[in-house]
Write a protein that holds these residues in place. Structure first.
Motif, PDB file in Angstrom:
ATOM      1  N   ILE A   4       3.298   5.966  -4.093  1.00  0.00           N
ATOM      2  CA  ILE A   4       2.470   5.182  -3.182  1.00  0.00           C
ATOM      3  C   ILE A   4       1.324   4.583  -3.983  1.00  0.00           C
ATOM      4  N   ASN A   6      -1.909   2.024  -3.689  1.00  0.00           N
ATOM      5  CA  ASN A   6      -2.856   1.334  -2.824  1.00  0.00           C
ATOM      6  C   ASN A   6      -3.466   0.177  -3.599  1.00  0.00           C
ATOM      7  N   LEU A  45       6.342  -1.203   2.281  1.00  0.00           N
ATOM      8  CA  LEU A  45       4.914  -1.261   2.553  1.00  0.00           C
ATOM      9  C   LEU A  45       4.589  -0.158   3.550  1.00  0.00           C
ATOM     10  N   ILE A  46       3.404   0.425   3.419  1.00  0.00           N
ATOM     11  CA  ILE A  46       2.903   1.366   4.415  1.00  0.00           C
ATOM     12  C   ILE A  46       1.522   0.891   4.818  1.00  0.00           C
ATOM     13  N   MET A  47       1.229   0.951   6.120  1.00  0.00           N
ATOM     14  CA  MET A  47      -0.045   0.419   6.598  1.00  0.00           C
ATOM     15  C   MET A  47      -0.448   1.083   7.899  1.00  0.00           C
ATOM     16  N   THR A  51      -4.137  -3.167   9.812  1.00  0.00           N
ATOM     17  CA  THR A  51      -3.496  -3.993   8.783  1.00  0.00           C
ATOM     18  C   THR A  51      -2.229  -4.619   9.334  1.00  0.00           C
ATOM     19  N   LYS A  76       8.801  -2.096   6.201  1.00  0.00           N
ATOM     20  CA  LYS A  76       7.396  -1.843   6.522  1.00  0.00           C
ATOM     21  C   LYS A  76       7.290  -0.605   7.401  1.00  0.00           C
ATOM     22  N   GLN A 115       0.514  -0.109  -0.378  1.00  0.00           N
ATOM     23  CA  GLN A 115      -0.403  -0.068   0.749  1.00  0.00           C
ATOM     24  C   GLN A 115      -1.599  -0.954   0.430  1.00  0.00           C
ATOM     25  N   TYR A 116      -1.924  -1.860   1.355  1.00  0.00           N
ATOM     26  CA  TYR A 116      -3.080  -2.732   1.188  1.00  0.00           C
ATOM     27  C   TYR A 116      -4.250  -2.199   2.000  1.00  0.00           C
ATOM     28  N   THR A 122      -5.224   5.590   4.049  1.00  0.00           N
ATOM     29  CA  THR A 122      -5.492   5.906   2.641  1.00  0.00           C
ATOM     30  C   THR A 122      -6.156   7.270   2.510  1.00  0.00           C
TER      31      THR A 122
END
Length: 182
Positions: A4, A6, A45-47, A51, A76, A115-116, A122
């Motif tokens: 993962i 970030n 992607l993880i959010m 987001t 996602k 992850q954004y 987070t």
């Protein structure tokens, strides 16, 4: 096993939310290449919900190109107890047993899980030893208008990191890569 990663865009004064006011000035050729490489290395992607809400409205509307096509087709995962029926292509909701579900996602994913942003998800990842890399895209600007809830800082336990590397761009933006210290 996946990692993962970030990616957090931030100003010198810690603003991580008002990107429309400062981010695009520093998005030169080097940053665009870094964005493409980061997405190419990612299988998912993880959010969190905030987001997801922003991304799901913006990305499908953008002109087709290598980056938007990847964002719109990649798997996602949205950590949310309120989102029930995500409409963005390839989106799945993680609403229960979140830590176990994310561990299982890492185990079944070969590439990175990107992850954004830096928020509750987070912090959950950090608290449970699930975050493998933190990339701070530091922009050479003071936003000057972020509220306390729009800053990277939150009251939390101390976390330490080991610097993996830096990437300095002609625009003055620096990508700082860190690994959480064990």
């Amino acid at each position: 096993m996946g990692r993962i990663v970030n990616a957090t865009y931030m100003t010198l004064d810690g603003d991580i939310t008002n990107m429309q006011n400062w981010h695009f000035t520093y998005l030169g050729e080097q940053a665009h290449a870094a964005v493409k490489a980061q997405l190419a290395a990612s299988d998912a992607l993880i959010m969190g919900r905030k987001t997801y809400d922003g991304f799901s409205q913006a990305w499908p509307q953008l002109p087709k190109d290598e980056v938007s096509d990847r964002m719109n087709t990649i798997d996602k995962y949205v950590v949310s107890t309120t989102l029930k029926d995500p409409e963005w292509t390839g989106s799945k909701v993680i609403s229960e047993n979140v830590v176990d579900e994310i561990r299982a996602l890492k185990e079944r994913t070969a590439g990175d899980i990107l992850q954004y942003g830096f928020g509750d998800v987070t912090r959950l990842l950090l608290d449970n030893g699930l975050l493998d890399e933190l990339r701070v895209w530091l922009h050479p600007v003071l936003s000057g208008n972020a509220t306390p809830d729009q800053l990277l800082y939150r009251e939390t336990g101390q976390k330490t990191f080991t610097l993996n590397g830096t990437e300095v761009h002609d625009t003055g933006m620096i990508i700082l890569s860190y690994t959480p210290a064990q």
